[in-house]
Design a protein around this motif. Sequence first.
Motif, short mmCIF file in Angstrom:
data_model
loop_
_atom_site.label_atom_id
_atom_site.label_comp_id
_atom_site.label_asym_id
_atom_site.label_seq_id
_atom_site.Cartn_x
_atom_site.Cartn_y
_atom_site.Cartn_z
N SER A 41 -5.09 7.51 1.73
CA SER A 41 -6.12 8.13 2.57
C SER A 41 -6.46 7.25 3.75
O SER A 41 -6.53 6.03 3.63
CB SER A 41 -7.38 8.34 1.74
OG SER A 41 -8.48 8.61 2.60
N VAL A 73 0.85 -1.18 0.00
CA VAL A 73 0.00 0.00 0.00
C VAL A 73 0.90 1.25 0.00
O VAL A 73 1.94 1.25 0.62
CB VAL A 73 -0.88 -0.06 1.27
CG1 VAL A 73 -1.38 1.29 1.66
CG2 VAL A 73 -2.02 -1.02 1.06
N ASN A 74 0.50 2.30 -0.70
CA ASN A 74 1.39 3.47 -0.74
C ASN A 74 1.33 4.25 0.57
O ASN A 74 0.34 4.21 1.29
CB ASN A 74 1.06 4.35 -1.96
CG ASN A 74 -0.07 5.33 -1.72
OD1 ASN A 74 0.13 6.43 -1.22
ND2 ASN A 74 -1.28 4.93 -2.07
N ASP A 75 2.43 4.92 0.89
CA ASP A 75 2.58 5.56 2.20
C ASP A 75 1.60 6.69 2.45
O ASP A 75 1.39 7.09 3.59
CB ASP A 75 4.00 6.12 2.35
CG ASP A 75 5.05 5.02 2.44
OD1 ASP A 75 6.23 5.34 2.22
OD2 ASP A 75 4.69 3.88 2.72
N PHE A 76 1.05 7.25 1.37
CA PHE A 76 0.22 8.45 1.52
C PHE A 76 -1.26 8.13 1.39
O PHE A 76 -2.07 9.02 1.18
CB PHE A 76 0.64 9.50 0.47
CG PHE A 76 2.12 9.73 0.47
CD1 PHE A 76 2.95 9.07 -0.42
CD2 PHE A 76 2.70 10.57 1.40
CE1 PHE A 76 4.32 9.25 -0.40
CE2 PHE A 76 4.07 10.76 1.43
CZ PHE A 76 4.89 10.10 0.53
#
Lengths: 418, 132, 357
Positions: free
Chosen positions: A346, A341-344
């Motif tokens: 939501s 999952v990407n760090d940013f």
Amino acid sequence: MPKTRSGPLLVAAPAFVLIAASFAASAQQPDRPLGLPPVPVPADNPQTPEKVKLGEKLFNDKRFSLTGEVSCSNCHDPNKAFTDSPLTTSEGINKLKGTRNAPTVVNAAYFASQFWDGRAQTLEDQALLPITNPVEMGLPNHDPVLEIVRTDPEYVAAFEQVFGKKGEEVTMREVTQAIAAFERTLIAGDSPFDRWYFGGDKSAMSEAAIRGFDVFLNKGRCVSCHTIEQDHALFTDNRFHNIGVGINRIQKDIPKLAPAFLKARSQGVDVDEKVLTDPRVSELGRFAITTSLDDLGAFKTSTLRNVAVTPPYMHDGSLKTLREVVEHYNNGGVSNPDDPVNDFLSGGIRPLNLTEQEINDLVAFLESLTSPRFAALQAQRMAMNPQACLVKPSRTTTAAAGAATAAGPAAATEGATP
Amino acid sequence: MSPMRCVILLAGLLVSLPAAADEFTEQDLKRWEEQFQAVVKQGRELWTSGSLGTNGVACAQCHPNAANTHPETYPKFQKQLGRVANLWEMVNWCLRNPLEGEPLAADDPKMIALLSYIAWERRGVQLAPGKH
Amino acid sequence: MSRNFDRRSFLKTAGLATAAGTLPMTLVEVAFGQSSRNFTFAYISDAHIQHIKGNQFVRNWDRGLIRAVAETNLLDPRPDFVFFGGDLAQLGTKEELDHGAEILSRLRGKLYCVMGEHDYYLDLGEYWSKLFGPHYYSFDHKGVHFVVLNSILTYDDWTYNRWPTAEQRMLEMAGLDNPNGSPFMVGEKQREWLAKDLAKVRKDTPIVVLSHSPLQKIYKGWNFWTEDAEEVQALLAPFDKVTVLYGHVHQIQYNKIGNIVFTSAMATAWPWPYPQSYAQVESYLPKLTVHMNRADPFFERDATGWQFIDVYSGRVAVNYNLYNNKARRVAYNEATGQPEDTQYQSPDARIPPQTHY
């Protein structure tokens, strides 16, 4: 009557008749279809039938492009629910590809900002940008447009009639106001969901769709961004969220990409041009507009109305079917469950642990959001690609048993070879 | 029957019947209060236990002393539910979401206990239904 | 309303309208006084990494710390160092501290750590020391004297005699509203150390104190409290420029007592209600504080975040980077002599989401 145009007239004609008819029903005020609030109309751009007609003409005018081949309706085709489905990203002059999927104009009047990253505040503002974008209509500036509307006799008469202006008085303000007025008539509610939820018609939605609505509200967590309220449903919170589409492609590069973009921006690079021509910058999403870290990879919540007829999905068109969309959310913000999952991401996105049945039901619910004027288009799509709304071929046995009892017309095509 | 005889008959009935309607004694009040407080106590235990969900998170972690639950504002439009809803439905939202657990029925003893604890910690605050 | 239809200027205007909420990521210098004495650092706090079982941790808190680290790494130009403000773990276990340390290890640059009660009360900071070093210490950086205190100690009796097991002791301290809790303090030993440490510092040297507990008395019921606050403040009072940065409260607070400026850090894990939200008690919240925006619990990162701090001429400005929420900047105002929110301090500037009740 609508002018002749290439494409299936059979589908085009009813769409325009419906638009004309629905508009004629309320001369000064746009319709308020079931499930939608009144269309917001700015005080400085009231609706009139003549203005709408002028806007429609401008919308379809291919002369407003470098090659004379591209109008708004190329990417926002009335026959395709005002999108260019099935293109993943749009094509402008000379078939130049952009980076983003064309959103539908239908119900766009309810958005608080336009474009996937909200870089235009109003429909009027939005209409300006594609005209001069090199991969869309490709004009160097708006002068060629002004030349045409100030000299073409039909336009001269129309602008005089609508705005009481002629010659140099006719500016891009009037042009975009007319286009926006036309777009404000492109509203559509009254879907099976609306009739069931707001209209009290207990038979309007299928059993599967009703179960899907429960998933939408509870386990699926959809309602917080795709909003429903007590007496209407916009299905959008008009906010921007990173839901993990596309950004995973550039995640490793963000530490270099983000500051590099900011530097270019502070030196005057054209943001509208950059986001549509550089696929990596495009993934920065709303960050490119606001430079706020909170907006990294964030895109506007789409409305879900008529979603069944506007594939493919997401800002980059990367999710082909509604099922793929639901699976992306079910995976907690990745299209492939093995991806990190990407760090940013939501804070609203997380794995959902939906069952097969729940996924199918949720898709059935999404399909119940189609307004009557697009029902024929939806039927066409389902006939062409029945697997789109069913379980994946590899999971036919148990799921098929569920689908056969639950789904309506789709069940008839169960077992058809892909 | 004449009205006067009706009245006398009625009065007689009232005098002669055993305890009727909502008659209660000091002991009743004390006992019921204790029973209620026992449920409040149970609610407090659930509140701090971390056992309501599947990830060990307890209500008290984000809502010390049940603060920021605003029971006095329900029913109200609840964004996370998309409609006007009551407090117990939002408790269930929390059970499902931050606690990653299963919702409870409105009349489940655990739900009653949680609601009792929430209301007890908010006692004295004026009703403000609908307030966001 | 006149509109400029030049596309370039339109987009520029659209961007600038939101500039107030952005971080200074461009190459703009914060220039006050001697520029060589100006510097920045990042301040991440209250991660509360919580172990479920095996390899599973509460995903919500994990993501908060992961995001803060990823965003801190984007800062350009690079901050001089990063502080972690305490409560890395939830119950002080080795698994939690290791998992938290692993995420923090992705930070680019030097890391200094502050002890929190959730890190301490299981083993009294033994494993913490192995990972991060001493519990309290000081150092100098570009003319500023930094002091890190372990301000979550408590009465010896409670710490050593009250509880049958270490786990029980940790659980009791972990409950913010636990009536069996015990007030935080710096304690005599550390105060003596502090007095000696400060004796070597000139009165005009700016001092920045990092502490987990507030070094003030705000609300005892939730341990927004330091029992020996007055004694510690008295040690700091003789200095011209003192700023105390503290964690623990998971909300925006700021205050001035005497000549000491206090500013809190947000948590990366979850926000806490303001003490005024607890109807059954009186509480004291610094009058200066403009509350953070209320959170929408659907967005797990709402009202969580981290801080980016500019130090200029020995004064401190805290930039709160909050997700799904309004970014805030609390800076020392030379004219009024107090910390103020640069956007919302005036009563006319408040917005509805800042109303808490």
